[in-house]
Design a protein around this motif. Structure first.
Motif, PDB file in Angstrom:
ATOM      1  N   PHE B  36       0.776  -1.368   0.041  1.00 52.10           N
ATOM      2  CA  PHE B  36       0.193  -0.063  -0.094  1.00 52.10           C
ATOM      3  C   PHE B  36       0.914   1.063  -0.084  1.00 52.10           C
ATOM      4  O   PHE B  36       0.476   2.153  -0.675  1.00 52.10           O
ATOM      5  N   ARG B  37       1.990   1.202   0.803  1.00 54.02           N
ATOM      6  CA  ARG B  37       2.833   2.495   0.909  1.00 54.02           C
ATOM      7  C   ARG B  37       3.381   2.886  -0.382  1.00 54.02           C
ATOM      8  O   ARG B  37       3.608   3.869  -0.677  1.00 54.02           O
ATOM      9  N   ARG B  38       3.808   1.618  -1.075  1.00 50.51           N
ATOM     10  CA  ARG B  38       4.572   1.856  -2.365  1.00 50.51           C
ATOM     11  C   ARG B  38       3.376   2.585  -3.517  1.00 50.51           C
ATOM     12  O   ARG B  38       3.676   3.473  -3.976  1.00 50.51           O
ATOM     13  N   PRO B  55       0.532  -7.270  10.699  1.00 48.59           N
ATOM     14  CA  PRO B  55       2.105  -7.804  11.161  1.00 48.59           C
ATOM     15  C   PRO B  55       3.261  -6.832  10.967  1.00 48.59           C
ATOM     16  O   PRO B  55       3.940  -6.421  11.802  1.00 48.59           O
ATOM     17  N   GLU B  56       3.113  -6.252   9.872  1.00 47.75           N
ATOM     18  CA  GLU B  56       4.240  -5.161   9.394  1.00 47.75           C
ATOM     19  C   GLU B  56       4.132  -4.091  10.102  1.00 47.75           C
ATOM     20  O   GLU B  56       5.290  -3.381  10.658  1.00 47.75           O
ATOM     21  N   MET B  57       3.031  -3.476  10.202  1.00 51.35           N
ATOM     22  CA  MET B  57       2.812  -1.956  10.742  1.00 51.35           C
ATOM     23  C   MET B  57       1.357  -1.931  11.094  1.00 51.35           C
ATOM     24  O   MET B  57       0.369  -2.354  10.533  1.00 51.35           O
ATOM     25  N   ALA B  64      -0.090   7.434  11.176  1.00 51.70           N
ATOM     26  CA  ALA B  64       0.870   8.397  11.436  1.00 51.70           C
ATOM     27  C   ALA B  64       1.722   8.512  10.257  1.00 51.70           C
ATOM     28  O   ALA B  64       2.101   9.757   9.968  1.00 51.70           O
ATOM     29  N   TRP B  65       2.124   7.797   9.544  1.00 49.80           N
ATOM     30  CA  TRP B  65       3.130   7.598   8.443  1.00 49.80           C
ATOM     31  C   TRP B  65       2.353   8.496   7.480  1.00 49.80           C
ATOM     32  O   TRP B  65       3.185   9.451   6.744  1.00 49.80           O
ATOM     33  N   LEU B  66       1.067   8.198   7.098  1.00 49.93           N
ATOM     34  CA  LEU B  66       0.277   8.877   6.293  1.00 49.93           C
ATOM     35  C   LEU B  66       0.353  10.475   6.240  1.00 49.93           C
ATOM     36  O   LEU B  66       0.640  10.963   5.487  1.00 49.93           O
TER      37      LEU B  66
END
Lengths: 754, 227
Positions: B36-38, B55-57, B64-66
């Motif tokens: 998704f982030r890519r 699991p990953e995040m 928060a990253w977004l």
């Protein structure tokens, strides 16, 4: 104290102790006798003279001859203390005497009677002019002995409305000094500074002079005082000097006065004001002394002060010629020292009794077995008190022992500090803890240790920081924080300051409870809750997703519906479990909340169920703001649980009513009422038992949720300090009533005013 | 709308995706956060739906990253099996625009998507808004209920306008306090509650009238329409 000051002042002002002061004065005077001037020589008309020259009175011729005899030797002055008040029949003798008087400076006395005869203020009898006219000066020789007959003072002048009479000695000395004899000298009685007892001044017999046996050098340039000393002729007076030799002749007294006037001066008497200060000062000193010194020292101080006063008075008299009557102070000290001591003793005794009684009234830690030991035979009162004290001290010792033992056996590490944060006591567990983590025994300053544990504060860091700040100003009341050490152990540090009932002294108690076990239990519970909230629910959610998505086509409809219902039920149960766990264990977020608003929240949340069940729901709330200190989400859920049940177990067309009110100013109620099926009394009893329905296999699984829901309600209400009641009539309806403590409006009025 | 669904459980992701496609949305599903982030760096979505436990995040970290780097304005709805009130508040405080507890209901999800899409909070200016016989006139600051004028204080009117123009959207207490009482308001928590309570009573914002005013404990309020 006041009484003693009044007494001392009174004694000073009224001269009440004059006689005592006189005795002191006399004694001091004897101790401090002056040197007699060698210039003064007495010529005594003594018994021997009478024997040689015939009986008294002598013819004037005799006196004239003596004066002639003396005059040849050239004396400085002659004081002739013989009254020549009327002319004698022997006119030639008078004339010879007049001439002789005129020769040398001769001073003659005059007689004064005051008050005089026939209402005259004073009668003065002067020497007959024939004789007195040639005298160098005249003067009165009035003596005024004190009440005890002792002659201490002499008036140097007598003052009458229209004249003033100087003393004969004044007349003489003024002449010698070349002054005018008058009343310049103070007329106040002056204390005669006696040179010594009678016989101090050299005296020669009248007849010796007459016989020419006296060498001229004895008379030359000397002041000759002639007067009677013979028995029956001379006047004798008691003087302060008596004791060594009985009385002093008038002429020797004149000698003392002349001597004083010429050189050594009189003793001055202190004024009343000065005397007052002098007498009160030691009293004050004594009184102040009682504050600072022991009774034994006080007992020494009193006589010391008295002796000091007398010594000071003696010194003043001897070296300063100043008479300060000390006896008022001395007597007051002597009188009041025992009174004060007694007062102190009695005050101590009654304080003693008072304190013992208070101690007796203290709620005792120990059973009062000591009371039985008390003696029945009446003992001396002091002895009784001592016994009581012994008893009390024994108890205090026992109490101290008890405290020691209690503190030592406390399950937690406990330290007590004073307000300067010095550790006063620490039990063995505290020492163990300190040895393990601090590397030393628990002694010294608590502040040093607190700064060291700061990095390990895991919970309550903010409170801890505030607490350390407050330590500076010593206002800590109660704080707690959690410490998680690197080795995995956890401690709860609880600090509380304590006032003792007996004074403002504050102590601070630090308790470190080992909560390692508790923390690991909490962690486990949190993990279980996490499991229930997410991990257990997720598969159920997936089942539902599968059933309504692609799977809907694969699974036959009746199965899909039933599988879905089961999944939903599992979700619901998990939710109920979590809610209950939270209600029981978690810390509540307590805020002022309005109960009516919460009831409306609950009713609105239930709207889908209300619509589906075809019932009506109403909220009746008070006009007032009904505040409760509570956790809004838990309270809303509690009301929702009750109202949800009321909807679920109702008939179509039935009603559910939530009524919020305040029956009295301190309580709030929230009643959830319905006109549904109702319950049997025995059903009500079973209501709040969790998991109860598991045992009865027949019960529908749905009811377990109901049971958990009600336990949740009861838990939440109980933890808000409230209670729940249930009234139900089968086939008629049920009413659950929550009662909660109402939050005092005055506490929140500020809030509302904004 | 172009929607992204991020859920490590493929079944759940597929289910939500299907649900949204049936409502004519264009949906891309991601079982991997990294994927998704890519994608989000090169592609613009109108809205994203995140699971929480991945699991990953975690969903929270992803939000928060977004907000920091990816796409600060992309509206996000958290959809998770967690249901506790503090979880909801945490997610909203972290920057999610809304929060839904699984299992998701289709209609509710669609309504929420509609409410938070666009990511701007509306303000009532000079227009007039009418809903279920509740009428607010922005120009005059007057309010009517079933044709009868309701007397509201200025602050009550402001709050009512905020709620009615942002239907379905969670509004934080901070936001409501700031818009009504001004920046850094020195106001007690109870004050807002008391005002909301007044508005609810005066304008009858109750389910019977088709309104549901929900208290989101630890966060704020949400007004939405019900049948």
């Amino acid at each position: 104290m006041l009484l003693s000051v009044v007494a001392a002042s009174g004694l000073v002002m009224t001269r009440g102790l004059e006689r005592l002061d006189n005795v002191a004065y006399d004694a001091m005077l004897r101790l401090s006798s002056q040197k007699a001037s060698g210039d003064i020589v007495l010529v005594a008309i003594d018994d021997r003279s009478l024997a040689d020259l015939g009986p008294w009175p002598w013819p004037r011729d005799t006196h004239a001859r003596l004066l002639e005899q003396l005059g040849r030797a050239r004396p400085r002055a002659i004081l002739y203390d013989v009254l020549f008040l009327e002319p004698s029949p022997d006119a030639a003798g008078d004339e010879r005497l007049s001439r002789a008087v005129g020769e040398g400076p001769v001073f003659l006395p005059l007689s004064v009677q005051a008050p005089g005869l026939n209402g005259a203020p004073v009668d003065i009898s002067r020497p007959v002019p024939a004789i007195g006219g040639t005298a160098a000066g005249l003067g009165q020789v009035t003596v005024r002995p004190d009440d005890d007959g002792v002659l201490r003072r002499v008036p140097l002048a007598l003052r009458f409305p229209d004249l003033c009479l100087p003393h004969l000695a004044v007349a003489l000395t003024s002449f010698l000094k070349g002054e005018k004899a008058g009343c310049a000298a103070p007329d106040m009685p002056n204390l005669i500074s006696y040179a010594g007892p009678a016989g101090t001044y050299p005296a020669i017999s009248f007849s010796e002079v007459m016989n020419g046996n006296v060498p001229d050098e004895i008379v030359r340039n000397r002041i000759m005082l002639v007067g009677a000393t013979a028995a029956g002729v001379g006047d004798y007076h008691a003087t302060p000097m008596r004791g060594r030799e009985d009385l002093m002749s008038g002429i020797e007294i004149q000698a003392n006065i002349v001597d004083a006037l010429l050189g050594r001066g009189f003793h001055q008497e202190a004024g009343k004001g000065t005397t007052l200060v002098f007498n009160l000062a030691p009293l004050l000193a004594l009184w102040l002394g009682f504050w600072f010194i022991t009774p034994r020292q006080g007992l020494l101080l009193a006589p010391m002060l008295a002796v000091m006063m007398i010594a000071l008075a003696t010194g003043l008299l001897a070296w300063g010629g100043y008479w300060m009557p000390p006896m008022a102070g001395v007597v007051t000290i002597a009188l009041f020292t025992p009174v004060w001591s007694w007062r102190r003793l009695s005050a101590a005794s009654s304080y003693f009794i008072g304190q013992l009684t208070r101690l007796e009234e203290e709620p005792g830690v120990f059973s009062r077995a000591g009371g039985a030991k008390r003696r029945i035979i009446p003992a001396d009162r002091l002895e009784q008190q001592m016994e009581l004290l012994q008893d009390a001290i024994g108890q205090v010792r026992e109490l101290k022992n008890f405290i020691d033992v209690s503190q030592a056996s406390l399950p937690d590490a406990t330290l007590v500090t004073d307000t300067s944060w010095t550790i006063l006591r620490a039990n063995s567990r505290a020492h163990d803890l300190w040895r393990r983590y601090m590397g030393s025994e628990a002694t010294g300053m608590m502040t040093a240790y607190l700064n060291r544990i700061r990095p390990w504060i895991v919970d309550g860091q903010e409170g801890f920081t505030r607490f350390v700040g407050e330590m500076e100003s010593a206002v800590v009341e109660e704080r707690e924080c959690e410490i998680g050490l690197d080795d995995g152990r956890a401690y709860l540090l609880r600090v509380k300051s304590v006032d003792t009932r007996f004074g403002p002294v504050k102590y601070v108690i630090f308790r470190l409870a080992d909560i390692t076990e508790l923390r690991s239990a909490t962690r486990q519970r949190d993990m279980m809750l996490q499991f229930l909230t997410h991990d257990m629910r997720s598969p159920q959610v997936s089942i539902l997703a599968l059933l309504s998505g692609e799977g809907a086509k694969e699974v036959p409809e009746p199965y899909a519906r039933r599988i879905g219902a089961c999944a939903r039920q599992t979700l619901d149960l998990a939710e109920q479990f979590v809610q209950l766990a939270r209600a029981e264990a978690a810390e509540y977020d307590l805020q002022p909340v309005e109960l009516g608003d919460l009831a409306i929240d609950a009713a609105d949340q239930l709207w889908p169920q209300v619509k589906a069940a075809g019932v009506s729901i109403d909220v009746e709330r008070d006009e007032d703001t009904l505040l409760v200190r509570g956790d809004a989400s838990l309270l809303v859920r509690a009301i929702t649980n009750l109202a949800g049940n009321a909807i679920k177990y109702n008939r179509r067309g039935g009603w559910v009513r939530i009524r919020v009110g305040s029956p009295d100013p301190t309580t709030l109620t929230c009643a959830v009422e319905d006109n549904g099926r109702g319950m049997q009394p025995e059903q009500i009893e079973e209501l709040f038992k969790p998991f109860r329905r598991f045992e009865e296999s027949a019960a529908p699984a749905d009811d377990i949720g109901v049971g958990l829901g009600l336990v949740f309600v009861r838990t939440v209400v109980a933890r808000h300090g409230g209670r729940i009641e249930c009234h139900s009539t089968p086939e008629n309806g049920t009413c659950f009533t929550l009662t909660l403590p109402r939050l005092d409006l005055s506490l929140t009025s500020l809030d509302e005013a904004v | 709308m172009k929607l992204a669904v991020v859920d490590d459980n493929a079944d759940d992701a597929a289910y939500v995706g299907e649900m949204l496609r049936s409502a004519d949305h264009h949906v891309e599903t991601f079982v991997s956060v990294e994927e998704f982030r890519r994608r989000v760096r090169r592609h613009t979505f109108d809205l994203a739906i995140f699971d929480w436990n991945m699991p990953e995040m975690s969903g929270l970290e992803l939000v928060a990253w977004l907000r920091e780097t990816g796409a600060p304005t992309l509206p996000v709805i958290m959809a998770t099996a967690r249901f506790q009130t503090q979880d909801i508040a945490t997610a909203l405080e972290a920057g999610a625009d809304d929060y839904m507890t699984k299992p998701l209901e289709r209609e509710l999800l669609l309504a929420r998507i509609k409410a938070v899409a666009g990511r701007t909070i509306a303000r009532l200016e000079n227009e007039t808004i009418t809903l279920n016989e509740v009428m607010l006139q922005g120009a005059s600051g007057q309010a009517w209920l079933s044709g009868d004028e309701v007397s509201l204080t200025a602050k009550e009117f402001q709050l009512a306008a905020m709620l009615l123009t942002n239907l379905g959207r969670p509004l934080s207490r901070t936001y409501l306090l700031e818009t009504t009482w001004g920046k850094s308001p020195n106001v007690f928590t109870r004050t807002l509650d008391a005002h909301i309570s007044k508005v609810r009573t005066k304008l009858d914002l109750r389910p019977q009238r088709g309104f549901a005013l929900t208290t989101i404990n630890g966060f704020g309020y949400r007004l939405e329409l019900v049948e």
